[in-house]
Design a protein around this motif. Sequence first.
Motif, PDB file in Angstrom:
ATOM      1  N   GLY B 199       0.793  -1.230   0.000  1.00  0.00           N
ATOM      2  CA  GLY B 199       0.000   0.000   0.000  1.00  0.00           C
ATOM      3  C   GLY B 199       0.825   1.279   0.000  1.00  0.00           C
ATOM      4  O   GLY B 199       0.278   2.372   0.017  1.00  0.00           O
ATOM      5  N   GLY B 217      -5.653   4.834  -6.112  1.00  0.00           N
ATOM      6  CA  GLY B 217      -6.846   4.887  -5.271  1.00  0.00           C
ATOM      7  C   GLY B 217      -6.458   5.025  -3.813  1.00  0.00           C
ATOM      8  O   GLY B 217      -5.509   4.405  -3.343  1.00  0.00           O
ATOM      9  N   ILE B 218      -7.166   5.860  -3.104  1.00  0.00           N
ATOM     10  CA  ILE B 218      -6.994   5.922  -1.645  1.00  0.00           C
ATOM     11  C   ILE B 218      -8.126   5.121  -1.032  1.00  0.00           C
ATOM     12  O   ILE B 218      -9.293   5.339  -1.327  1.00  0.00           O
ATOM     13  CB  ILE B 218      -7.023   7.375  -1.136  1.00  0.00           C
ATOM     14  CG1 ILE B 218      -5.863   8.154  -1.761  1.00  0.00           C
ATOM     15  CG2 ILE B 218      -6.946   7.410   0.396  1.00  0.00           C
ATOM     16  CD1 ILE B 218      -5.893   9.629  -1.441  1.00  0.00           C
ATOM     17  N   GLU B 219      -7.722   4.203  -0.185  1.00  0.00           N
ATOM     18  CA  GLU B 219      -8.679   3.234   0.314  1.00  0.00           C
ATOM     19  C   GLU B 219      -9.581   3.817   1.404  1.00  0.00           C
ATOM     20  O   GLU B 219      -9.143   4.610   2.229  1.00  0.00           O
ATOM     21  CB  GLU B 219      -7.868   2.092   0.892  1.00  0.00           C
ATOM     22  CG  GLU B 219      -8.606   0.842   1.132  1.00  0.00           C
ATOM     23  CD  GLU B 219      -7.662  -0.173   1.751  1.00  0.00           C
ATOM     24  OE1 GLU B 219      -6.731  -0.616   1.072  1.00  0.00           O
ATOM     25  OE2 GLU B 219      -7.868  -0.493   2.921  1.00  0.00           O
ATOM     26  N   THR B 224     -11.964  -4.603   8.912  1.00  0.00           N
ATOM     27  CA  THR B 224     -11.220  -5.802   9.245  1.00  0.00           C
ATOM     28  C   THR B 224      -9.807  -5.752   8.695  1.00  0.00           C
ATOM     29  O   THR B 224      -9.462  -4.889   7.912  1.00  0.00           O
ATOM     30  CB  THR B 224     -11.928  -7.054   8.706  1.00  0.00           C
ATOM     31  OG1 THR B 224     -11.849  -7.018   7.284  1.00  0.00           O
ATOM     32  CG2 THR B 224     -13.373  -7.084   9.128  1.00  0.00           C
ATOM     33  N   PHE B 226      -8.412  -7.735   6.685  1.00  0.00           N
ATOM     34  CA  PHE B 226      -8.157  -8.370   5.393  1.00  0.00           C
ATOM     35  C   PHE B 226      -9.119  -7.936   4.310  1.00  0.00           C
ATOM     36  O   PHE B 226      -9.130  -8.497   3.234  1.00  0.00           O
ATOM     37  CB  PHE B 226      -8.222  -9.888   5.554  1.00  0.00           C
ATOM     38  CG  PHE B 226      -9.455 -10.295   6.272  1.00  0.00           C
ATOM     39  CD1 PHE B 226     -10.663 -10.347   5.612  1.00  0.00           C
ATOM     40  CD2 PHE B 226      -9.410 -10.579   7.622  1.00  0.00           C
ATOM     41  CE1 PHE B 226     -11.808 -10.661   6.287  1.00  0.00           C
ATOM     42  CE2 PHE B 226     -10.567 -10.903   8.304  1.00  0.00           C
ATOM     43  CZ  PHE B 226     -11.760 -10.947   7.629  1.00  0.00           C
ATOM     44  N   ASP B 227      -9.947  -6.931   4.593  1.00  0.00           N
ATOM     45  CA  ASP B 227     -10.922  -6.499   3.600  1.00  0.00           C
ATOM     46  C   ASP B 227     -10.288  -6.138   2.268  1.00  0.00           C
ATOM     47  O   ASP B 227      -9.241  -5.516   2.226  1.00  0.00           O
ATOM     48  CB  ASP B 227     -11.642  -5.236   4.107  1.00  0.00           C
ATOM     49  CG  ASP B 227     -12.938  -5.574   4.787  1.00  0.00           C
ATOM     50  OD1 ASP B 227     -13.282  -6.767   4.802  1.00  0.00           O
ATOM     51  OD2 ASP B 227     -13.595  -4.657   5.291  1.00  0.00           O
ATOM     52  N   ALA B 228     -10.956  -6.488   1.191  1.00  0.00           N
ATOM     53  CA  ALA B 228     -10.521  -6.001  -0.109  1.00  0.00           C
ATOM     54  C   ALA B 228     -10.733  -4.488  -0.128  1.00  0.00           C
ATOM     55  O   ALA B 228     -11.699  -3.991   0.436  1.00  0.00           O
ATOM     56  CB  ALA B 228     -11.339  -6.667  -1.196  1.00  0.00           C
ATOM     57  N   PRO B 229      -9.803  -3.757  -0.748  1.00  0.00           N
ATOM     58  CA  PRO B 229      -9.919  -2.309  -0.687  1.00  0.00           C
ATOM     59  C   PRO B 229     -11.122  -1.741  -1.441  1.00  0.00           C
ATOM     60  O   PRO B 229     -11.508  -2.248  -2.482  1.00  0.00           O
ATOM     61  CB  PRO B 229      -8.615  -1.820  -1.319  1.00  0.00           C
ATOM     62  CG  PRO B 229      -8.040  -2.960  -2.037  1.00  0.00           C
ATOM     63  CD  PRO B 229      -8.611  -4.206  -1.465  1.00  0.00           C
ATOM     64  N   GLU B 230     -11.691  -0.706  -0.884  1.00  0.00           N
ATOM     65  CA  GLU B 230     -12.687   0.081  -1.599  1.00  0.00           C
ATOM     66  C   GLU B 230     -12.104   1.476  -1.735  1.00  0.00           C
ATOM     67  O   GLU B 230     -11.524   2.006  -0.805  1.00  0.00           O
ATOM     68  CB  GLU B 230     -13.992   0.143  -0.798  1.00  0.00           C
ATOM     69  CG  GLU B 230     -14.852  -1.089  -0.980  1.00  0.00           C
ATOM     70  CD  GLU B 230     -16.113  -1.008  -0.130  1.00  0.00           C
ATOM     71  OE1 GLU B 230     -16.768   0.053  -0.152  1.00  0.00           O
ATOM     72  OE2 GLU B 230     -16.399  -1.984   0.562  1.00  0.00           O
ATOM     73  N   ILE B 231     -12.274   2.052  -2.891  1.00  0.00           N
ATOM     74  CA  ILE B 231     -11.605   3.316  -3.182  1.00  0.00           C
ATOM     75  C   ILE B 231     -12.469   4.486  -2.727  1.00  0.00           C
ATOM     76  O   ILE B 231     -13.659   4.547  -3.007  1.00  0.00           O
ATOM     77  CB  ILE B 231     -11.352   3.433  -4.703  1.00  0.00           C
ATOM     78  CG1 ILE B 231     -10.554   2.231  -5.203  1.00  0.00           C
ATOM     79  CG2 ILE B 231     -10.634   4.738  -5.025  1.00  0.00           C
ATOM     80  CD1 ILE B 231      -9.209   2.062  -4.576  1.00  0.00           C
TER      81      ILE B 231
END
Lengths: 388, 340
Positions: B199, B217-219, B224, B226-231
Motif C-alpha cells: 500500500g 486509489g486511496i482506500e 477488518t 483483510f478487507d478487499a480495498p474500496e476506493i
Amino acid sequence: MAGAGLSTAFTPLFGKTIGPADKIRLGLIGTGSRGAGLATLIREMPDYDLVACCDIIPENLQKGLSLASKTAKGYTDYRKLLDDKSIDAVVIATPLYLHYPMAVAALQAGKHIYLEKSMTYDIPQAIDLVKKVKASGLVFQIGYQYRYYGLYHRVKEIMKENWLGKITHFECQYNRNSNWRFPVKDPKMERAINWRMYREYCGGPLSELCAHEIDVVNYLTDSRPVKVVGLGGINYWKDGRDTYDNIRTVYDYPNGVKASVTSVLSNAYNGYSIRILGDKATVEILRDKALIYPETINNAKGTVDGVTGATIAVTTQGKGAEVKFGKPGEAELEPTVFALKDFAECVRNKKEPVSNVETGRDGSIAIHMGNAAADTEKVQYWKPEYSA
Amino acid sequence: MNRKAYSFWLAAAAICLFTLASRPGAALKTFRISGRAQGTTYAITYYAERPAVSQTQTDSIFKSLDNSLSIYQPGSLIDAFNASQEGVVMDKHLTNVVWRSMEIYEQTGGLFDMTVFPLVRAWGFGTKGSDQLPDSAAIHAIMPCVGSDKLQIFGGKLVKNNPCIQIDVNGIAQGYSVDVVANFLEARGVRNYIVEVGGEIRTKGHKYPGKERMSIGIETPSATEFDAPEIRAVISIGDGAVTTSGSYRKFREQGGLRLSHIIDPKTGFPVQREVVSATVVAPDAITADGFDNALLAAGVDGAFGILRAHPELQAYLIYRRSDGTVADTASAGFGKYLVR
C-alpha cells in the motif's frame, strides 16, 4: 398439593430471596450422560449446592449422587424431588418427551428451571409452556449454552460490523460417524437408554443434535424461520430405530436468508460446523473456534494503477484467519459453565435469561417443522398463532 | 581493471542503458512483477523496451532488506541491535533508515519514534501476540527505554544508552523498500514505473503506450484486517511517493474498545485520536511513510501543524467525528492531485 403448588407458581414474588453469597440449592432431574456431565461442571461452581438427584435408572442415579453434595438425596420419582421445599431450582436433563410434564410440575412447585435443549416434544407444548412460564414469574432457561459462549458473541459482533458483507446463507451440519447408541445390558432397558432412536421420545438428530445450530441461526439473525423443506431417511443404521439417521433441511428466514441444517450419522468430517456465507467473507464456526475466509473480490483495484492503504496482511486463499474472542487472560471454559453461571445470576437477580422460554419455543417449533417437512415431504410454514 | 577505469565503464554502460530505455519514439512495453515480501504483497509495473528487472532481482532486494530491517527475522541486523547491550555496526540499509528516522523524529516532535518497539510489544502488536494487556505501571516502567534521543551514531555504529532500548522501523521500512526498488529501476534506465509495497507507492512518468497519468486509489478505512480495498478517492501524483497509515486494519479489541497498533511514544498508550487514515504525498516514499504514522498520532489539528512546517508534504486525512460519522480533509496543495 397441586393447589398449594399453583398458588406459589402464580405469586409473582419468589418463594424466597437468594442472597449473592448464598448457594443456590439445586436438584438435578435426569442423571444420564448429559445430566452427569452437568453435575461434573456444577460441582466445581461456587454458585450451587447440588442437594438432590433423580433418575429411574439406578446406575445413573448413583453416578449423579457421586457428583453431588455428600448429603444429597436420591429420588426415582421427580415429583418427590419437587416436593422438597428447600430446593430453589432444578436442572432437567431427561429425554425430550419428559421435558414438558416435568417443567410444568417444576413451575407448579415454584422452582426455577434450567431445562436442557430442545425445549418440548411438540408444538402445542412449546406454545403452552411460554404461557405457563410467563405466568409463573420464575426463571426459566433452556440449555442452549452457545448463546453464552464468547465465540458466538464475537461472531454476532463481526456480522453486525459487516465483516462478512451481505449474509445470504448459513450451512449447518452436526454429523457423526457412529450409531449414536449407548450400551444396553438389559434388553428391557433399550428404549429407556437409547431413547434418541425412537420417535415416541424425541425428534431424532434434528431435536437432539441440530437443535443447537437452529438456535444459533435464530440467535445470530435475531429472527426465526418462515418456512422449511426437508428430506430424511433411515438408510445406513437399519437397526430398528425409527428416528432418521440422516436428515437435510433448508430453513427460509426473513429476507430470503436460507439455512441448511444437516445431520448425517455416517460421516464425521468437521462433525459440528456452521458456515456463514456473506458476499465479503465466510465464517466457519467449529466446536471451539471460528475461521474467517475473505472473498478475493477486488473490483476497485481494476480501475486504478495502485491502491494506497494500511498494509494488507497476506491471507492465503482457502486458509482462514482465526476469529479472536474472549477477554485477554480469561480462562477457556466449557460453554455450559457460562450458561450455568448466568442461570445463577438470573435466579439471584430475577432476570430473564438470554436463552429463555420464547427463544426455546422458536427453536422447538423450527425443529418440529423440519421433521414434519421431511415426514410429509411438504413445505412447512411458521403459523402466526405459533408466536401470537 | 583499476577502480577508476571500472567506474568509467560502469558510467558508460549506464548511459547506454539510459539512452536505450528512453530513446524517443521507441515502443515501450508493459512489464509487471509481483510477489510477497515483508508480510504483505508487492507489485511493480514499469514501461520499457525490454525487461530491465527480474523477479529474482527484486526478491533478492527484499531479502537483503529483511536481513537488515526485519524484526520478524531472527538474526537480522535490527534483531542483533535489539538483543545487544550497547549497539551494532550498521549496514547500508539500517544506516539509511536510522538517519531518516531520526530526522523525522525531530521534525514530528517525537511522534514518529522507532524506539517505540518495547511499547508495541507490551501492547501485543509485536512479533508475538500477548493475551494480557499492560497496566499503566508496566507502561511507566517501559518509558525509560523509549525515545530516539537515547540513540547515537558513532562512526558507522548505532549506540544505545540503555540496553533495554529496542527499535522497530516497520513504520518506515516499507516506504524505504519502495525507494530502494524505485532506485534500482532508475539505475537500469527505467523512467516510467509504479512500485507498490503493502500500500506504499512511488510513481514516475506515465503509462504506455497511451502516455496516461498513473492513478492511485486511496482506500476507504475498512473494519477488518483483510478487507478487499474500496476506493474513496483517486489521485495522480506524477513523480513522487504516496503512503497511507491507518489504524483500521491492525487493532486489538478490548472490552468493546479498539486498540490501535499505533502507539503514542509520548504517553506509551495506543493512539485514540480521531484520525483513522493518513495519506501523505512526498518526493520519496521513506519521507511519506515516516510522516504518515506521525499525522495519525497527531490528530487533525496536530497534523496540520506538522504540515505547515513541511510544504514539501501534502496529506489527506480520514477521521471520525465525535458522533461516529466519518469525514475527510486535506492540505491545501492536495487538491491538485485529485482525479476523482
